[in-house]
Design a protein around this motif. Structure first.
Motif, PDB file in Angstrom:
ATOM      1  N   THR A  15       0.823  -1.004   0.153  1.00 52.30           N
ATOM      2  CA  THR A  15      -0.016   0.090   0.716  1.00 52.30           C
ATOM      3  C   THR A  15       0.971   0.514   0.318  1.00 52.30           C
ATOM      4  OG1 THR A  15      -2.204  -0.525   1.205  1.00 52.30           O
ATOM      5  CG2 THR A  15      -1.771   0.907   1.460  1.00 52.30           C
ATOM      6  N   SER A  16       1.594   1.483   1.019  1.00 52.65           N
ATOM      7  CA  SER A  16       3.045   2.473   0.659  1.00 52.65           C
ATOM      8  C   SER A  16       3.421   2.956  -0.560  1.00 52.65           C
ATOM      9  CB  SER A  16       3.757   2.212   1.473  1.00 52.65           C
ATOM     10  OG  SER A  16       3.014   1.958   3.173  1.00 52.65           O
ATOM     11  N   VAL A  19       0.509   3.952  -3.226  1.00 53.62           N
ATOM     12  CA  VAL A  19       0.383   5.448  -2.683  1.00 53.62           C
ATOM     13  C   VAL A  19       1.266   6.476  -3.457  1.00 53.62           C
ATOM     14  CG1 VAL A  19      -1.185   5.246  -1.139  1.00 53.62           C
ATOM     15  CG2 VAL A  19       0.902   5.503  -0.563  1.00 53.62           C
ATOM     16  N   ARG A  20       2.524   6.010  -3.550  1.00 54.94           N
ATOM     17  CA  ARG A  20       3.548   6.753  -3.784  1.00 54.94           C
ATOM     18  C   ARG A  20       3.652   7.088  -5.609  1.00 54.94           C
ATOM     19  NH1 ARG A  20       8.319   4.728  -2.943  1.00 54.94           N
ATOM     20  NH2 ARG A  20       7.172   3.092  -1.518  1.00 54.94           N
TER      21      ARG A  20
END
Length: 170
Positions: A15-16, A19-20
């Motif tokens: 997820t990190s 989102v980037r």
């Protein structure tokens, strides 16, 4: 619509990265949507809301709309979880659909891998994994290794792999 995924074990940073990665792709002018698989139950609705009452009263589907967004909730009741292929036609067409999870499906994907998580590398046994994004060295990796902290490089890989260079020229 091109389809590409991010996969990996829980806690690896999928997820990190997502989102980037999304801003890095949309800055290129791509229209991008996402699908996220949740292993556990989830709810976007809350007690006390009219839509929640509609579901509790037995509605199979509840669509909530506002001037800013709309959401469709479908209660499975005793139906099995739909396959990814059955969910895709429910989405509006975009340049790229990014899928988080669904690790057993055959679409091309990047594995997010961190040695600190202590799980084996999926890429060794899954031909649908076309690259690994990691925060360090990946011993005996059969596919290219991307820097997990370089979302622009990951975006460039996805664009090239999906043949989206032409979509950037619109």
């Amino acid at each position: 619509m091109k389809i590409f995924g991010l996969t990996g074990w829980s806690g690896s940073g999928k997820t990190s990265l997502m989102v980037r990665l999304l801003p890095a792709l949309t800055r290129r002018g791509l229209r991008v949507s996402t699908v996220k698989h949740a292993h556990k139950g989830f709810d976007i609705d809350h007690p006390g809301k009219d839509s929640h009452d509609h579901r509790l009263a037995g509605a199979t589907e509840v669509l909530v709309s506002s001037p800013y967004r709309w959401a469709l909730m479908h209660e499975l009741r005793d139906e099995p979880e739909p396959a990814l292929a059955d969910l895709l036609p429910k989405l509006a067409p975009v340049d790229l659909l990014l899928i988080e999870g669904f690790k057993r499906d055959a679409h091309a994907k990047i594995e997010v891998w961190r040695s600190a998580v202590g799980k084996p590398l999926i890429a060794r046994d899954d031909p649908s994994v076309v690259a690994v994004a990691s925060d360090g060295a990946v011993p005996d990796c059969p596919v290219p290794v991307l820097d997990l902290d370089d979302a622009e490089a990951v975006a460039a890989f996805v664009v090239e792999r999906c043949g989206l260079e032409g979509a950037l020229a619109r």
